[in-house]
Design an enzyme around this catalytic site. Sequence first.
Site, PDB file in Angstrom:
ATOM      1  N   GLY A 177     -10.958 -41.466 -28.687  1.00 55.01           N
ATOM      2  CA  GLY A 177     -11.788 -40.280 -28.858  1.00 55.01           C
ATOM      3  C   GLY A 177     -12.309 -40.058 -30.262  1.00 55.01           C
ATOM      4  NE  ARG A 235     -22.831 -42.091 -24.414  1.00 52.01           N
ATOM      5  CZ  ARG A 235     -23.099 -41.316 -25.453  1.00 52.01           C
ATOM      6  NH1 ARG A 235     -24.146 -41.551 -26.217  1.00 52.01           N
ATOM      7  NH2 ARG A 235     -22.321 -40.303 -25.750  1.00 52.01           N
ATOM      8  CB  CYS A 288     -39.609 -44.051 -10.238  1.00 46.73           C
ATOM      9  SG  CYS A 288     -41.162 -44.876 -10.194  1.00 46.73           S
TER      10      CYS A 288
HETATM   11  C1  LIG Z   1     -12.254 -43.336 -22.611  1.00 49.75           C
HETATM   12  C2  LIG Z   1     -10.861 -43.479 -23.038  1.00 49.75           C
HETATM   13  C3  LIG Z   1     -10.584 -44.018 -24.294  1.00 49.75           C
HETATM   14  C4  LIG Z   1     -11.641 -44.369 -25.295  1.00 49.75           C
HETATM   15  O1  LIG Z   1     -12.326 -43.234 -25.707  1.00 49.75           O
HETATM   16  P1  LIG Z   1     -13.370 -43.332 -26.910  1.00 49.75           P
HETATM   17  O2  LIG Z   1     -13.918 -41.942 -26.998  1.00 49.75           O
HETATM   18  O3  LIG Z   1     -14.400 -44.308 -26.520  1.00 49.75           O
HETATM   19  O4  LIG Z   1     -12.609 -43.737 -28.116  1.00 49.75           O
HETATM   20  C5  LIG Z   1      -9.264 -44.217 -24.615  1.00 49.75           C
HETATM   21  N1  LIG Z   1      -8.261 -43.911 -23.747  1.00 49.75           N
HETATM   22  C6  LIG Z   1      -8.516 -43.390 -22.539  1.00 49.75           C
HETATM   23  C7  LIG Z   1      -7.391 -43.099 -21.640  1.00 49.75           C
HETATM   24  C8  LIG Z   1      -9.818 -43.145 -22.141  1.00 49.75           C
HETATM   25  O5  LIG Z   1     -10.046 -42.613 -20.946  1.00 49.75           O
END
Ligand SMILES: *Cc1c(COP(=O)(O)O)cnc(C)c1O
Length: 443
Positions: free
Chosen positions: A248, A330, A361
Amino acid sequence: MYLHGTSKINDNGHLEIGGVDVADLAAKFGTPLYIVDEALVRQRAREYVDAFTKTGLKFQVAYASKAFSVKAMCVLAEQENLSLDVVSDGELYTAIQAGFPAERIHFHGNNKTEEEINMALEVGIGCFVVDNFIELHMLDELAAKKNNVVNVLLRITPGVEAHTHDYISTGQQDSKFGFDLGNGSAREAVVQASQLANLKLLGVHSHIGSQIFEVEGFRMAVEKVTQFAVAIRDELGILFSVINVGGGFGIRYVEGDSPLPIAEYVNAIADAIKSNFTAADYAWPEIWVEPGRSMVGDAGTTLYTVGTSKNIPGVRKYLAVDGGMTDNPRPALYQSQYEAVLANRANEEATELVSIAGKCCESGDMLIWDLKLPEAKTGDLLAVFCTGAYNYAMASNYNRIRRPAVVFVKDGQADLVVQRESLDNIVCNDVIPERLQKSSLAK
Ligand SMILES: *Cc1c(COP(=O)(O)O)cnc(C)c1O
């Protein structure tokens, strides 16, 4: 103009990445084209590994391969000493085909199938991140059939949710993932996991969100996890040896995005682990993280060719490119914003405000609203930055558009890592049942 990694504007006024002029890439590989700055991916990997090495904790940096899962990327991850998260048999197969060591693979997901679990057991992956009770028991049974004892982490929802800038701390988190900490199901999962003979419980996992720009949420999650670990030790005498705090970590897509240096996230997590566990007189666990976006996001650039345009005087000028929501869903999915340049005229003054449309489209097929560019002509190249994560991975064949090629560039060299799909690829899984064929209709 913000340039990531090795990107620069060369003497011809062209965008250059990894020492390669993108106009040459367009000529050689066609457009749309995903370009990956290999040095920047390696740099990001090293930032994580170096920062963790300095903390003195045991650790694993597991690249969340869902962000961009192709064989060459798995090879990079392996060379950079990363572990790898997979969430499906397809991602697992990709990793194994790339020769990625199975013992460094972690399997995620809220609905792993029996087939997927069996495949993961057969190749001998390092850890299952168990999401729910059904999976917990299915995994134990399937492991027993193979006379296996498998490592597991339990995914818990710690009741901390990050929204980039604010954190919501809730007692009961509304999420499809994991065992809830607040309502006792996480505790119950530990009890059951510890009683299942073919599972070896290493610890717990939490993931609080994505595109996070501050450390506070990670601190809060570590605190909740520590409290849980201590309660489990005191009540059940079970010790955790691994804490996984997920991914994250944010990246800069556009001006105003302000991610922290990777080392700051790592240090905040490590400090929180050390202080919380020390205070509880608990041996420091091994710490795992799972960066996806921050490993590959800013290393990716998508190169398009400008086609048509439509000017509605006083309203808006649309500029259409030869890709769109099929290679980058996205903006349509999350209103994500991107920056871009006219890659073959990058030194020219931006005099026009345009909006970049895709070729699907679908009115929602827009890549960028309100972008300042030099007056673009048909045949110009548009480079959209920061498309390394969740772009190729989320690409589709909507409108039966072929998925682009991917190239790695480094030190003046460009290598294809995924071929552009062919028209035959588009129809290769189609089947016309015999009863629909002309010969049988005639009967
Ligand atoms: C999506 C996800 C990640 C990676 O998240 P990023 O925002 O791309 O770093 C890591 N662990 C889990 C469990 C996830 O679902």
